[in-house]
Write an enzyme that holds these catalytic residues in place. Structure first.
Site, PDB file in Angstrom:
ATOM      1  N   HIS A  98     -12.905   3.040  -0.504  1.00  0.00           N
ATOM      2  CA  HIS A  98     -12.663   1.430   1.093  1.00  0.00           C
ATOM      3  C   HIS A  98     -14.050   0.389  -0.004  1.00  0.00           C
ATOM      4  CE1 HIS A  98     -12.737   4.912   4.407  1.00  0.00           C
ATOM      5  NE2 HIS A  98     -11.692   4.501   3.753  1.00  0.00           N
TER       6      HIS A  98
ATOM      7  N   GLU B 122      -8.296  -5.612   5.171  1.00  0.00           N
ATOM      8  CA  GLU B 122      -7.792  -5.259   3.923  1.00  0.00           C
ATOM      9  C   GLU B 122      -6.113  -5.912   3.369  1.00  0.00           C
ATOM     10  OE1 GLU B 122      -8.094  -1.143   5.001  1.00  0.00           O
ATOM     11  OE2 GLU B 122      -9.870  -0.604   3.163  1.00  0.00           O
TER      12      GLU B 122
ATOM     13  N   ASN C  52       1.064  -1.203   0.001  1.00  0.00           N
ATOM     14  CA  ASN C  52       0.420  -0.331  -0.512  1.00  0.00           C
ATOM     15  C   ASN C  52       1.524   1.355   0.115  1.00  0.00           C
ATOM     16  OD1 ASN C  52      -1.675   1.952   0.598  1.00  0.00           O
ATOM     17  ND2 ASN C  52      -2.892   0.516   2.415  1.00  0.00           N
TER      18      ASN C  52
ATOM     19  N   ARG D  57     -12.804  15.303   7.746  1.00  0.00           N
ATOM     20  CA  ARG D  57     -12.607  15.501   6.722  1.00  0.00           C
ATOM     21  C   ARG D  57     -15.006  15.821   7.425  1.00  0.00           C
ATOM     22  NH1 ARG D  57     -11.543  10.421   3.424  1.00  0.00           N
ATOM     23  NH2 ARG D  57      -9.281  10.875   3.206  1.00  0.00           N
TER      24      ARG D  57
ATOM     25  N   ARG E 289      -2.353  -1.978  -3.671  1.00  0.00           N
ATOM     26  CA  ARG E 289      -3.714  -1.229  -3.370  1.00  0.00           C
ATOM     27  C   ARG E 289      -3.228   0.224  -4.318  1.00  0.00           C
ATOM     28  NH1 ARG E 289      -5.072   3.038   1.569  1.00  0.00           N
ATOM     29  NH2 ARG E 289      -7.561   3.496   0.175  1.00  0.00           N
TER      30      ARG E 289
END
Ligand code: ADP
Length: 406
Positions: free
Chosen positions: A178, A382, A8, A239, A89
């Site tokens: 996601h 993940e 990643n 956010r 990823r």
């Protein structure tokens, strides 16, 4: 054993794991931080042993070389570990990919083309793949896209009510993010419940520093809260989530802020951080306990947004069988879970307070026995999902024991 090296690659970091997708375990886990700064940091863990190095690492190429050197020096030996693929990823797959893909020149070109849609992520992901291909040329490299699970959202969920020509010309639509986690967790929830995925109407709440909700019918995503970018939807660590876009026009016209300033404001200085000064919910809870009104309000805004999405997605799905919490907040924070379902008994959603404990490490049902909606906590993974998807593309004859170069 057959393993997949999962990479990643971020703008200044590389997270990696050597995963045995069959056993579902990580054989080695590591992180390289502060690439390009004067002092970078590598941590490599394997077999109960942690090795750390602090040294300057100029770029991702050097980072990956150091990463492979860690395997050489500390183990496990990649060849002996039967590396059969590298899984990368990639944040943005646009309209192109609804599943994992073996990287070739066309895939590299498409990820490059998609950089304007994910300017912070895709260039770093791409760099990781390019360097990986050069250093480990003898195993297939597989790109696993964050957007893939949402590639086939119904048009009514993916399309903004925006001028069609503009939307078409500039590829403006809801891509989600996601997705690897939502797909993994929704499949795992069905497994835990002993139900057929095809029969379930599910909502998944991935609540980490970034946060997103998805509605999943029969294993396919039918809606998701992140949109053109990960900015839309739930309140997050830093956010805004949903906000009237006219706030941006107002700030540009009246506050002397540039588009870049507003981008930073909405993505990095808002959410829990903007409301309380802290983006970590553990600290927000501490402020609430100390009587801080802003923190109490922040928590209310956070959980109210969750309830709105749960209600909305229950309507989109025409009913609900399972609601699953995952990621840092979803797995660890009983207060947020309780707040997210408060007052939703009318939808059949209830949590058993004794089952709703902090820090749930294994897939667990937290609703009362016999409740109409099963509420679960399912730790996401993940890296395992990427490893499994990558391994699924490796031809059988190229399995365990395939030698790694470099
Ligand atoms: P990322 O989006 O960075 O992958 P994670 O899924 O690891 O995030 O989640 C990180 C967030 O999880 C932290 O910012 C913090 O708010 C939250 N978190 C982690 N542990 C706990 C805990 N024990 N209680 C409440 N929140 C937690």
């Amino acid at each position: 054993m057959s393993t997949v090296l999962v990479i990643n690659s971020g703008s200044s970091s590389i997270k990696y794991q050597l995963v045995d997708p069959g056993a579902g375990t990580a054989v080695a886990v590591g992180l390289i931080e502060r690439i390009g700064e004067s002092q970078s940091h590598i941590v490599h863990r394997t077999d109960g042993h942690t090795e750390e190095r602090r040294l300057p690492i100029a770029d991702h190429g050097e980072g990956l070389r150091r990463l492979l050197a860690m395997f050489d020096a500390v183990g496990p030996d990649l060849t002996a570990a039967g590396i059969c693929a590298v899984g990368h990823r990639v944040v943005m797959g646009g309209r192109h990919y609804d599943g994992p893909v073996v990287v070739d020149q066309e895939v590299l070109d498409r990820i490059t083309e998609l950089c304007p849609l994910a300017p912070l992520h895709n260039p770093a992901n791409l760099k990781g793949i390019q360097v990986g291909l050069a250093l480990l040329p003898d195993v297939p490299h597989v790109a696993v896209f964050d957007t893939a699970f949402f590639r086939n959202l119904p048009a009514a969920a993916a399309t903004y009510a925006l001028d069609r020509e503009v939307a078409e010309k500039y590829a403006v639509r809801r891509y989600g993010a996601h997705g690897t986690s939502h797909q993994y967790v929704s499949a795992k929830a069905a497994e835990v419940l002993g139900r057929d995925l095809a029969d379930l109407r599910q909502i998944v709440l991935h609540l980490g520093n970034g946060a997103s909700a998805s509605a999943v019918a029969g294993g396919a995503a039918v809606d998701t809260s992140m949109g053109f970018t990960p900015l839309e939807g739930l309140v997050m660590g830093t956010r805004t989530g949903d906000i009237d876009p006219a706030v941006a026009f107002h700030l540009e016209r009246n506050a002397g802020m540039s588009v870049d300033d507003i981008d930073t404001l909405f993505n990095k200085r808002s959410g829990l951080k903007g409301l309380t000064g802290e983006n970590d919910l553990r600290l927000v809870h501490k402020m609430v306990a100390d009587g801080d009104d802003a923190a109490r309000l922040a928590l209310e805004i956070y959980t109210r947004r969750l309830r709105k999405y749960i209600g909305g997605y229950a309507a989109v799905l025409g009913g609900l069988d399972a609601l699953t919490f995952t990621a840092g907040v979803g797995e660890n924070d009983a207060t947020v879970r309780a707040g997210a379902v408060e007052g939703l008994e009318f939808l059949g959603i209830r949590i058993d307070p004794d089952r709703n404990t902090d820090r749930i490490k294994e897939p667990t049902v937290i609703s009362p026995d016999g409740a109409p909606v099963a509420v679960l906590v399912v730790p996401t993974n993940e890296e395992l999902a990427i490893a499994q998807q990558a391994a699924s593309l490796v031809p059988a004859e190229a399995g365990a024991g395939r030698p790694a170069a470099g």
